[in-house]
Design an enzyme around this catalytic site. Structure first.
Site, PDB file in Angstrom:
ATOM      1  N   ASP A  34      20.747  33.442 -42.677  1.00  0.00           N
ATOM      2  CA  ASP A  34      20.345  34.617 -43.405  1.00  0.00           C
ATOM      3  C   ASP A  34      21.561  35.298 -43.638  1.00  0.00           C
ATOM      4  O   ASP A  34      21.813  36.651 -43.690  1.00  0.00           O
ATOM      5  CB  ASP A  34      19.681  35.531 -42.035  1.00  0.00           C
ATOM      6  CG  ASP A  34      18.218  35.324 -41.902  1.00  0.00           C
ATOM      7  OD1 ASP A  34      17.743  34.339 -42.414  1.00  0.00           O
ATOM      8  OD2 ASP A  34      17.300  36.063 -41.325  1.00  0.00           O
ATOM      9  N   CYS A  73      13.696  30.018 -43.471  1.00  0.00           N
ATOM     10  CA  CYS A  73      14.629  28.883 -42.834  1.00  0.00           C
ATOM     11  C   CYS A  73      14.277  27.520 -42.869  1.00  0.00           C
ATOM     12  O   CYS A  73      14.939  26.884 -43.333  1.00  0.00           O
ATOM     13  CB  CYS A  73      14.794  29.367 -41.496  1.00  0.00           C
ATOM     14  SG  CYS A  73      15.585  31.065 -41.288  1.00  0.00           S
ATOM     15  N   ARG A  77      15.916  24.234 -44.856  1.00  0.00           N
ATOM     16  CA  ARG A  77      16.820  23.269 -43.751  1.00  0.00           C
ATOM     17  C   ARG A  77      16.246  21.708 -44.130  1.00  0.00           C
ATOM     18  O   ARG A  77      17.022  20.803 -44.334  1.00  0.00           O
ATOM     19  CB  ARG A  77      16.749  23.513 -42.278  1.00  0.00           C
ATOM     20  CG  ARG A  77      17.395  24.743 -42.110  1.00  0.00           C
ATOM     21  CD  ARG A  77      16.936  25.533 -40.684  1.00  0.00           C
ATOM     22  NE  ARG A  77      17.565  26.857 -40.924  1.00  0.00           N
ATOM     23  CZ  ARG A  77      18.666  27.151 -40.499  1.00  0.00           C
ATOM     24  NH1 ARG A  77      19.267  26.137 -39.752  1.00  0.00           N
ATOM     25  NH2 ARG A  77      19.244  28.378 -40.254  1.00  0.00           N
ATOM     26  N   LYS A 127      21.135  25.516 -34.764  1.00  0.00           N
ATOM     27  CA  LYS A 127      19.705  25.956 -35.102  1.00  0.00           C
ATOM     28  C   LYS A 127      19.347  24.710 -35.932  1.00  0.00           C
ATOM     29  O   LYS A 127      19.427  24.481 -36.976  1.00  0.00           O
ATOM     30  CB  LYS A 127      19.750  27.154 -35.730  1.00  0.00           C
ATOM     31  CG  LYS A 127      18.290  27.526 -36.248  1.00  0.00           C
ATOM     32  CD  LYS A 127      18.218  29.010 -37.124  1.00  0.00           C
ATOM     33  CE  LYS A 127      16.872  29.169 -37.608  1.00  0.00           C
ATOM     34  NZ  LYS A 127      16.835  30.484 -38.414  1.00  0.00           N
ATOM     35  N   HIS A 129      15.638  24.135 -36.118  1.00  0.00           N
ATOM     36  CA  HIS A 129      14.394  24.621 -37.020  1.00  0.00           C
ATOM     37  C   HIS A 129      13.428  23.743 -37.993  1.00  0.00           C
ATOM     38  O   HIS A 129      12.886  24.213 -38.738  1.00  0.00           O
ATOM     39  CB  HIS A 129      14.720  26.000 -37.583  1.00  0.00           C
ATOM     40  CG  HIS A 129      13.785  26.976 -37.704  1.00  0.00           C
ATOM     41  ND1 HIS A 129      13.708  28.227 -38.089  1.00  0.00           N
ATOM     42  CD2 HIS A 129      12.403  27.016 -36.955  1.00  0.00           C
ATOM     43  CE1 HIS A 129      12.697  28.922 -38.151  1.00  0.00           C
ATOM     44  NE2 HIS A 129      11.831  28.293 -37.279  1.00  0.00           N
ATOM     45  N   SER A 154      14.552  29.163 -34.172  1.00  0.00           N
ATOM     46  CA  SER A 154      15.252  30.328 -34.524  1.00  0.00           C
ATOM     47  C   SER A 154      15.330  30.945 -33.047  1.00  0.00           C
ATOM     48  O   SER A 154      14.408  31.299 -32.192  1.00  0.00           O
ATOM     49  CB  SER A 154      14.634  31.225 -35.333  1.00  0.00           C
ATOM     50  OG  SER A 154      15.336  32.431 -35.794  1.00  0.00           O
ATOM     51  N   HIS A 233      21.694  35.869 -38.185  1.00  0.00           N
ATOM     52  CA  HIS A 233      20.272  36.194 -38.030  1.00  0.00           C
ATOM     53  C   HIS A 233      19.955  37.009 -36.910  1.00  0.00           C
ATOM     54  O   HIS A 233      20.665  36.993 -35.952  1.00  0.00           O
ATOM     55  CB  HIS A 233      19.432  34.731 -37.649  1.00  0.00           C
ATOM     56  CG  HIS A 233      17.896  34.805 -37.681  1.00  0.00           C
ATOM     57  ND1 HIS A 233      17.089  35.715 -37.106  1.00  0.00           N
ATOM     58  CD2 HIS A 233      17.115  34.073 -38.525  1.00  0.00           C
ATOM     59  CE1 HIS A 233      15.837  35.384 -37.408  1.00  0.00           C
ATOM     60  NE2 HIS A 233      15.827  34.593 -38.410  1.00  0.00           N
ATOM     61  N   ASP A 285      21.405  29.413 -45.449  1.00  0.00           N
ATOM     62  CA  ASP A 285      19.888  28.969 -45.749  1.00  0.00           C
ATOM     63  C   ASP A 285      19.035  29.850 -46.545  1.00  0.00           C
ATOM     64  O   ASP A 285      18.018  29.372 -47.279  1.00  0.00           O
ATOM     65  CB  ASP A 285      19.220  28.832 -44.221  1.00  0.00           C
ATOM     66  CG  ASP A 285      18.992  29.990 -43.689  1.00  0.00           C
ATOM     67  OD1 ASP A 285      19.812  31.021 -43.887  1.00  0.00           O
ATOM     68  OD2 ASP A 285      18.148  30.017 -42.565  1.00  0.00           O
TER      69      ASP A 285
END
Length: 503
Positions: A34, A73, A77, A127, A129, A154, A233, A285
């Site tokens: 973010d 997100c 990814r 992370k 995710h 997250s 984030h 991301d």
């Protein structure tokens, strides 16, 4: 021999360095969370404290026109690690959750899996995710990574209101997901801590990353380190080393702590003597979560942010750093997270996956600051579908919006186009912008009396149709639903859940 032939010969010698007895290059891929286009000092923010990222930018190649593939997100990814739009792998619509049944399909080939046959050590920290699944079937260790330390999704996907985010005992801002299990910290496929200690989390990540580099270098083993950070984030957090040290409040402190880890990674590369044989690539991301206002990041001059297909949602800061190989500078060439897998494959001399790739290798941009092989960038919304197709398309310096829509993630800004109440709107003819003259997408170009622009739109239409005809949507992994029994719990047989999941 002409210049093109000389360049090809040079790149071949670089990318097959192991053929001549030189050590194959190492790769460190840092993926922020973010982080907006305007959040770093080297991208124009006046009060961000990021000395290590600024050092990367000063000594490396800074991109001005670099894109992720999704404004949220999980799909972003998936595309980064596979070199394929998320629609192909099925990571849509939206994001994966702790109890999601689906995840990144195991038949998708990640960067780690591309490098493993060449003897690379591979590790992920931070992370993930991209799914947890039954018995951790979608964890990084099942996708080509030898080691993993991190949170598998997250860090706001769990109750956070009673957790400490800043010392001495400042509670996390907001409520997060009250009904889920507390956020776990994993090592490989084992839960080491639940709930995670935010104040010490970045220290653990930094130690893991630097130890991995040191161990690999001592073994003379080439390595790939993937560091997808949780910073910045929501909810932001920072330990004693960064809390209260920036001028940007909690967001700035979180960004500073993230930057400190990057500094530790660079120090480890220097101390082990491998920094001149290591490509460090940094990007993010998706754009900033503007609904959090000053705690949500900054898109700089770009329009809107997270959740939207405007520039602020998908144009990202990006820096490539490789002392002695990449000359310091700025490039305005078009590039994407999709291009990282084929680029790393080329540099390592690895075989590309035998599937449809959407990325193109960008060694000419990196090594020669030359032209990009990428002419277009496609913009899918958070919920892509074959019915609507692309929301926008960039060709050269021009971007056409076929559909526009706001998002809750980008609400609270003065721009009414960004907020959730800006409902889906079709544009025929599409809204057309010159992104070199107007990166803020404020002034749609008039087509009246301009046959050159009308011809351009016709060309963009053909490119769009050709691309959409080639797109085969994979089965949606997120639409498989959620099974609360799949949420990671360090005491799987305990009751009552989720409150008993503590260790």
């Amino acid at each position: 021999m002409d210049l093109a032939s000389l360049l090809l010969l040079f790149l071949s010698s670089l990318c097959c360095s192991c053929c001549f007895g030189a050590a194959p290059p190492n790769f460190v891929l840092v993926f922020a969370d973010d982080l907006g286009f305007g959040d770093l000092g080297c991208y124009g923010h006046p009060t961000s404290l990021t000395p290590n990222l600024d050092r990367l930018a000063a000594g490396g190649l800074r991109f001005t026109d670099f894109y992720c593939t999704s404004p949220v997100c999980s799909p972003s990814r998936a595309a980064l690690l596979t070199g394929r739009y998320q629609t192909r792998s099925g990571i849509y619509p939206g994001v994966l959750y702790p109890g999601s049944i689906g995840g990144l399909p195991l038949n998708e080939t990640t960067i780690a899996e591309v490098l493993k046959p060449l003897g690379y050590a591979t590790a992920a920290v931070g992370k993930w995710h991209l799914g947890f699944g039954a018995n951790g079937k979608f964890l990084p260790t099942k996708q080509g990574f030898d080691q993993y330390m991190g949170i598998p999704y997250s860090h706001d996907m769990g109750p956070c209101q009673n957790l400490t985010c800043f010392p001495p005992d400042v509670k996390c801002f907001g409520l997060c997901d009250v009904g889920a299990v507390t956020v776990p910290l994993m090592y490989n496929d084992v839960i080491k801590q639940q709930p995670v200690d935010f104040l010490d989390l970045e220290n653990k990540y930094s130690d893991f990353a630097t130890n991995f580099i040191t161990t690999s270098a001592k073994k003379n083993q080439p390595f790939f380190l993937y560091y997808p950070s949780h910073h910045t984030h929501y909810p932001q957090y920072a330990g004693p080393g960064a809390a209260g040290k920036s001028l940007r409040g909690p967001f700035g402190d979180a960004l500073l702590e993230f930057d400190n880890t990057i500094g530790n990674i660079l120090t480890a590369l220097e101390k082990t003597g491998v920094i001149n044989n290591t490509l460090v690539f940094f990007t993010s991301d998706n754009g900033p979560e503007l609904m959090r206002m000053s705690r949500g990041g900054n898109a700089g001059p770009l329009k809107c942010g997270k959740g939207t297909t405007y520039e602020g949602g998908m144009r990202e800061p990006a820096i490539a750093y490789w002392p002695g190989t990449i000359k310091p500078g700025v490039t305005h060439e078009l590039a994407s997270t999709l291009d990282i897998l084929p680029t790393i494959s080329t540099l390592a001399g690895a075989k590309l996956p035998q599937v449809m790739l959407d990325g193109v290798e960008m060694t000419e941009i990196l090594v020669q600051q030359g032209k990009s092989k990428r002419e277009t960038m496609m913009f899918y919304p958070t919920d892509p579908s074959e019915r609507f197709g692309l929301f926008a398309l960039r060709l050269g310096k021009y971007k056409a919006h076929y559909y526009t829509r706001g998002a809750s993630h980008s609400s609270t800004t003065p721009d009414k186009d960004c907020e959730i109440f800006a409902v889906l709107k079709a544009h025929d003819p599409p809204l057309l912008f010159d992104l070199e003259l107007d990166p803020s997408e404020n002034y749609p170009l008039s087509l009246e009396g301009k046959p050159d622009l009308q011809a351009l739109l016709e060309r963009m239409k053909r490119v769009k149709q050709q691309f959409e005809a080639s797109m085969v949507f994979g089965q949606s992994q997120i639409s498989k639903g959620i099974d609360r029994n799949l949420e990671p719990c360090c005491n799987p047989q305990c009751t009552p859940k989720p409150s008993c999941c503590r260790c």
